[in-house]
Structures are given as C-alpha cells and as structure tokens.
Design a protein around this motif. Structure first.
Motif, PDB file in Angstrom:
ATOM      1  N   GLY A 355       0.821  -1.208   0.000  1.00 61.05           N
ATOM      2  CA  GLY A 355       0.000   0.000   0.000  1.00 61.05           C
ATOM      3  C   GLY A 355       0.849   1.251   0.000  1.00 61.05           C
ATOM      4  N   HIS A 356       1.878   1.280   0.843  1.00 57.27           N
ATOM      5  CA  HIS A 356       2.728   2.465   0.893  1.00 57.27           C
ATOM      6  C   HIS A 356       3.520   2.624  -0.406  1.00 57.27           C
ATOM      7  N   PHE A 357       3.990   1.512  -0.952  1.00 57.96           N
ATOM      8  CA  PHE A 357       4.715   1.575  -2.223  1.00 57.96           C
ATOM      9  C   PHE A 357       3.843   2.220  -3.302  1.00 57.96           C
ATOM     10  N   LEU A 358       2.579   1.812  -3.379  1.00 58.62           N
ATOM     11  CA  LEU A 358       1.671   2.394  -4.373  1.00 58.62           C
ATOM     12  C   LEU A 358       1.434   3.875  -4.113  1.00 58.62           C
ATOM     13  N   GLU A 405       7.215  -2.387 -15.979  1.00 57.30           N
ATOM     14  CA  GLU A 405       6.040  -1.537 -15.813  1.00 57.30           C
ATOM     15  C   GLU A 405       4.734  -2.314 -15.737  1.00 57.30           C
ATOM     16  N   ALA A 406       4.647  -3.436 -16.443  1.00 58.04           N
ATOM     17  CA  ALA A 406       3.371  -4.152 -16.541  1.00 58.04           C
ATOM     18  C   ALA A 406       2.863  -4.630 -15.188  1.00 58.04           C
ATOM     19  N   TYR A 407       3.791  -4.914 -14.279  1.00 56.73           N
ATOM     20  CA  TYR A 407       3.400  -5.413 -12.963  1.00 56.73           C
ATOM     21  C   TYR A 407       2.620  -4.382 -12.155  1.00 56.73           C
ATOM     22  N   TYR A 408       2.839  -3.105 -12.456  1.00 55.50           N
ATOM     23  CA  TYR A 408       2.352  -2.029 -11.594  1.00 55.50           C
ATOM     24  C   TYR A 408       0.843  -2.056 -11.423  1.00 55.50           C
ATOM     25  N   ASP A 409       0.119  -2.276 -12.510  1.00 51.78           N
ATOM     26  CA  ASP A 409      -1.340  -2.263 -12.435  1.00 51.78           C
ATOM     27  C   ASP A 409      -1.907  -3.541 -11.839  1.00 51.78           C
ATOM     28  N   ASP A 410      -1.057  -4.548 -11.639  1.00 52.45           N
ATOM     29  CA  ASP A 410      -1.512  -5.774 -10.980  1.00 52.45           C
ATOM     30  C   ASP A 410      -1.409  -5.688  -9.465  1.00 52.45           C
ATOM     31  N   LEU A 411      -0.717  -4.656  -8.966  1.00 56.23           N
ATOM     32  CA  LEU A 411      -0.584  -4.496  -7.522  1.00 56.23           C
ATOM     33  C   LEU A 411      -1.856  -3.877  -6.943  1.00 56.23           C
ATOM     34  N   THR A 412      -2.329  -4.441  -5.856  1.00 53.35           N
ATOM     35  CA  THR A 412      -3.515  -3.906  -5.185  1.00 53.35           C
ATOM     36  C   THR A 412      -3.272  -3.870  -3.682  1.00 53.35           C
ATOM     37  N   SER A 413      -3.989  -2.998  -3.019  1.00 52.05           N
ATOM     38  CA  SER A 413      -3.899  -2.927  -1.559  1.00 52.05           C
ATOM     39  C   SER A 413      -5.155  -2.279  -1.011  1.00 52.05           C
ATOM     40  N   HIS A 414      -5.454  -2.575   0.263  1.00 50.10           N
ATOM     41  CA  HIS A 414      -6.599  -1.950   0.911  1.00 50.10           C
ATOM     42  C   HIS A 414      -6.414  -0.433   0.988  1.00 50.10           C
ATOM     43  N   GLU A 415      -5.162  -0.005   1.226  1.00 51.85           N
ATOM     44  CA  GLU A 415      -4.894   1.416   1.419  1.00 51.85           C
ATOM     45  C   GLU A 415      -5.207   2.243   0.178  1.00 51.85           C
ATOM     46  N   THR A 416      -5.014   1.647  -0.989  1.00 49.06           N
ATOM     47  CA  THR A 416      -5.142   2.432  -2.223  1.00 49.06           C
ATOM     48  C   THR A 416      -6.372   2.104  -3.052  1.00 49.06           C
ATOM     49  N   SER A 417      -7.055   0.990  -2.752  1.00 41.89           N
ATOM     50  CA  SER A 417      -8.177   0.583  -3.597  1.00 41.89           C
ATOM     51  C   SER A 417      -9.304   1.600  -3.590  1.00 41.89           C
ATOM     52  N   LEU A 418      -9.512   2.271  -2.470  1.00 37.45           N
ATOM     53  CA  LEU A 418     -10.574   3.285  -2.377  1.00 37.45           C
ATOM     54  C   LEU A 418     -10.009   4.691  -2.226  1.00 37.45           C
ATOM     55  N   ASP A 419      -8.716   4.817  -2.458  1.00 41.23           N
ATOM     56  CA  ASP A 419      -8.052   6.115  -2.313  1.00 41.23           C
ATOM     57  C   ASP A 419      -7.173   6.332  -3.537  1.00 41.23           C
ATOM     58  N   ASP A 421      -6.345   8.819  -5.306  1.00 43.37           N
ATOM     59  CA  ASP A 421      -5.432   9.961  -5.310  1.00 43.37           C
ATOM     60  C   ASP A 421      -4.404   9.891  -4.185  1.00 43.37           C
ATOM     61  N   SER A 422      -4.433   8.794  -3.431  1.00 45.65           N
ATOM     62  CA  SER A 422      -3.474   8.584  -2.332  1.00 45.65           C
ATOM     63  C   SER A 422      -3.438   9.757  -1.352  1.00 45.65           C
ATOM     64  N   ASP A 423      -4.626  10.248  -0.999  1.00 49.97           N
ATOM     65  CA  ASP A 423      -4.698  11.339  -0.021  1.00 49.97           C
ATOM     66  C   ASP A 423      -4.256  10.876   1.363  1.00 49.97           C
ATOM     67  N   SER A 424      -4.281   9.555   1.606  1.00 50.77           N
ATOM     68  CA  SER A 424      -3.864   9.027   2.899  1.00 50.77           C
ATOM     69  C   SER A 424      -2.365   8.719   2.946  1.00 50.77           C
ATOM     70  N   TYR A 425      -1.634   9.159   1.952  1.00 50.38           N
ATOM     71  CA  TYR A 425      -0.189   8.932   1.877  1.00 50.38           C
ATOM     72  C   TYR A 425       0.510   9.506   3.107  1.00 50.38           C
ATOM     73  N   ASP A 426       1.295   8.677   3.775  1.00 53.04           N
ATOM     74  CA  ASP A 426       2.048   9.086   4.955  1.00 53.04           C
ATOM     75  C   ASP A 426       3.536   8.970   4.655  1.00 53.04           C
ATOM     76  N   PRO A 427       4.220  10.054   4.367  1.00 51.95           N
ATOM     77  CA  PRO A 427       5.644  10.005   4.024  1.00 51.95           C
ATOM     78  C   PRO A 427       6.504   9.391   5.122  1.00 51.95           C
ATOM     79  N   ASP A 428       6.011   9.426   6.361  1.00 48.44           N
ATOM     80  CA  ASP A 428       6.799   8.902   7.474  1.00 48.44           C
ATOM     81  C   ASP A 428       6.585   7.398   7.725  1.00 48.44           C
ATOM     82  N   TYR A 429       5.812   6.769   6.867  1.00 50.10           N
ATOM     83  CA  TYR A 429       5.524   5.342   7.056  1.00 50.10           C
ATOM     84  C   TYR A 429       6.800   4.518   7.197  1.00 50.10           C
TER      85      TYR A 429
END
Length: 434
Positions: A355-358, A405-419, A421-429
């Motif tokens: 999730g953080h990677f995305l 690059e092709a792998y990128y769109d296959d990655l999924t996470s709870h953190e980003t599936s409904l976000d 624009d990644s507004d919940s991005y925490d740089p300090d993670y």
C-alpha cells in the motif's frame, strides 16, 4: 583455439539429417554477406508496436519470415569469461540481433526516465530491490533472494523476447545467458550463504515449472571454458572492489561446476560448441564452426535435439507459438501463477508495505493516480478501449519485461483501492515501520 570436451558434454558436430522445418534440404547458418533471401521475403513484422494475434496471422505468415539464419544462439560462460565480446562479434558477423545479459538496471528505469533507485529512501525496505552494484556491496542483505527471484523472472521474459524476435522478423538472435542456466547463480549464492535454504528450494520448484513453458531451446549453445584464475584476473581488471570481494574464487568455482550440469541439460535439446577460452579465440574461427553445423538436424528416433523447432508442421501451429512468445501472457501464467511463497520468508511482502509503495508511486514517482501509458501530462495518448490487451493493462500490446512496468497495475492494496489519489499517503511510514 580448440573445441573442448568438458566432462564429455561438448559435442558440437552431431550427425546430420536432411529433414528440417524450413526446407527439404538442410540450410546452415551463413555469414551475413552470404545470406540470400527470396525476392518475396516479407518485411519484418513490427511486433513491439503491433504485437501479434491470431488475426494478424491471417495476413502475415510466420514461416515466410524464417530463413537459414533464423536461429537462436546462446553464449554462456563464467563471470569474466569474455562472453560479451564474443557475443557482440558473432552478432555482427552473422547479421543477428544481439541481446545482452539481463541486468537489474533494465527494469529499474521506467519510460518516463524515473530511476526507481532514486526513490528507495521513500519505499518500504522490501521494495528496494538491489541492482548488481548494491548486491556486491552487501551480498548478505535480506533482499538478495528477492533480487535473484526477479532476475530469473526477467530472464524468462528476455528469452521469450528472443523467440518473438526470430518469429516476427526472421532475424537470428545472439543472447547472453538464458533462464535455463540461471541456476548456476542460485547455486553460487546458496554456497556462499547469500540466500537461504527456503528460497533455494523454492527457486528450483519455480524453475522446474517455468522452463518447460518456454518450449523452444536454443539451436546452439556456445560455452567459453575460462579458468577461474583467468576470470578473477578479468574481474579485477574491471576495478570494482565490491565485485572483487563478492565474486571470489569459491563463488566462481561453484559456477564452473554448475555449468557441467547446465551443459548436460542443454545437450539434450541443443547443439553445443565449447571452447578453451583461457586466451580469447578468433571469432572468425567460431563463425566457421557455426557454418559447418546442421542446425536443422532432427529425426524422431534421434533424441530431443532440435525437436521443438522441427515438430511444428503448419502455419496455424507456427502462428500460435509466435503469439505465445510475443504476448508472454500464457507463458507467464503457466510458469508463475499459483505458486505459493508464504513459506519463503525471504520473499514475504507485508500488504501494508505494498500500500505504501503504491502511495509513493502515485505521489512521488508518477505524480498521477494512473498507470504507465495513461498519464496525459507526460504525453501519453488515450485511445479508448483499443488500449486493452490480454494479460496486462499497458496501452501497448508488447512489453519487454513484466517487472519493468506491466506489474504495476496488478498491484492492489486496501490502502489504495478506495483512495485513488493517495490522499492518505504518509511520508513517514518507512520510519514507523522500519
């Protein structure tokens, strides 16, 4: 320069047969100056731009592209053996396409010029895959196994690229190393304890599943038998102190011994030319040896040498394998899908790290919620539903490496599936979860 008998494995000149896939008479590889193509020989198919599907096969026949030089030649040898120099010279003399050995650098820089290594300080540690330079600095690092896993996966793609190039253009390929011989490095890394026993066992399980999905073996394997002490000299001459410390005599000895098993396996499917390369030989002489080989040799009772290239009998069959190699989808699915890694600690990925990677990719690297090829501000052109392709979400029908690059769109996470624009991005993670 002489033909070496390495453990009795190198047998470059096998009995000849006149049965071949391309004509009723065997046609050997020739120097590029001697290659004569018929006047109606088709232009190379631009598979990188167009891909290749069954509809394309109705207008472009695969067999029409193939000629005497439509061969796959692989150059193998220890680290520092002189493979690259010979491979380049062979490709030049034969008019073949040269494909250098895969490097991690090939998948760490994207189409927009983003070098992912420049963002490693923002990525979770599990996503900071080493390149060879980093590996040499710390071969005992926790991600050495993940790096080796990614290299094998990408060598698999690279081999399919070589097959696709031959079938779509008719031009032969000289390739440095293959996924078939990649296990020599796994053996050396395990012997030096750079990778653990769990991953080592997993590696061979994956290899056993993946290699048959490539279907075609090289027409010819050229093995350079360079003594370990000479390889060490060549490595020291390159001047990389970290490489010198990591790739020591023990490491190279394991590779040398492992090549005996690799050549034994190759011998079942391919012709082999092996040379004593203590002192680099004459490329002209190697070309002459190649020209004397009958690379169309195959008879059903003679074993499996050249079998894969000679048992496809019609246009439909060739077009099917051409699509298989070009798209990579079925090959990769059969090779890698459904293989569990939950018992392999070295390959474990924390879902929250994904999730953080995305988040970092969207906010810091791509600066967009969209995937590769769909970012208008970067000059990408959106062409609607025609951009969809089986097996990946890139707008192009062909990609070089899945993990570029092709792998990128296959990655999924709870953190980003409904976000998105990644507004919940925490740089300090990365500091909280180090």
């Amino acid at each position: 320069m002489s033909l070496s008998k390495i453990g009795g494995l190198a047998n470059g000149f096998l009995a000849c047969s006149r049965a071949g896939i391309m004509s009723n008479q065997a046609r050997n590889v020739v120097h590029k100056s001697l290659l004569r193509l018929p006047s109606d020989h088709p232009e190379p198919w631009d598979y990188k731009k167009l891909g290749f599907n069954y509809i394309d096969g109705l207008k472009d026949d695969t067999q029409a592209h193939l000629n005497a030089n439509s061969r796959l030649i692989v150059v193998e040898g220890n680290i520092g053996s002189g493979k690259t120099t010979l491979a380049k010279q062979l490709a030049e003399q034969l008019g073949f396409h040269y494909i250098p050995e895969f490097r991690m650098d090939d998948i760490l820089v994207d189409r927009y010029g983003n070098d992912l290594r420049n963002f490693y300080h923002l990525f979770p540690e599990r996503y900071r895959l080493p390149d060879m330079k980093t590996f040499y600095k710390n071969p005992n690092g926790q991600l050495s196994a993940a790096m080796q896993d990614r290299i094998f996966n990408s060598r698999f793609d690279q081999y399919l690229n070589a097959l696709a190039h031959i079938m779509n253009t008719g031009q032969g390929v000289v390739l440095e190393r293959t996924p078939h011989s990649d296990f020599i490095f796994a053996n050396a890394m395990r012997d030096k304890n750079y990778i653990g026993h769990e991953y080592f066992k997993h590696y061979y399980y994956v290899r056993k599943n993946a290699i048959p999905q490539l279907h075609f073996w090289p027409h010819l394997v050229i093995y350079l038998n360079t003594p370990v002490n000479k390889c060490l000299e060549n490595i020291k001459r390159r001047g990389n102190v970290d490489e010198i410390a990591t790739v020591d005599e023990k490491y190279l000895k394991t590779i040398e011994e492992s090549y005996k098993d690799s050549l034994r396996e190759f011998k079942k499917h391919s012709k082999i030319l092996a040379y004593d390369w203590t002192k680099p030989g004459d490329t002209d002489a190697v070309v002459e040896d190649i020209e004397r080989l009958d690379l169309d040799f195959f008879e059903w009772h003679s074993g499996e040498v050249m079998e894969e290239w000679n048992t496809i009998v019609d246009a439909v069959g060739w077009n099917g394998w051409r699509q298989y190699a070009t798209s990579k989808y079925d090959a990769r699915m059969l090779a890698f899908d459904g293989i569990d890694t939950h018992e392999v600690g070295e390959l474990y990925v924390n879902p929250r790290d994904t999730g953080h990677f995305l988040h970092v990719m969207r906010k810091e690297v791509l600066k967009s919620p969209y995937g590769y090829g769909y970012i208008a501000k970067n000059g990408d052109h959106q062409n609607g539903t025609s951009n969809w392709h089986t097996g990946h979400h890139l707008p192009e029908p062909w990609y070089e490496y899945y993990y570029r690059e092709a792998y990128y769109d296959d990655l999924t996470s709870h953190e980003t599936s409904l976000d998105l624009d990644s507004d919940s991005y925490d740089p300090d993670y990365v500091h909280h979860h180090h």
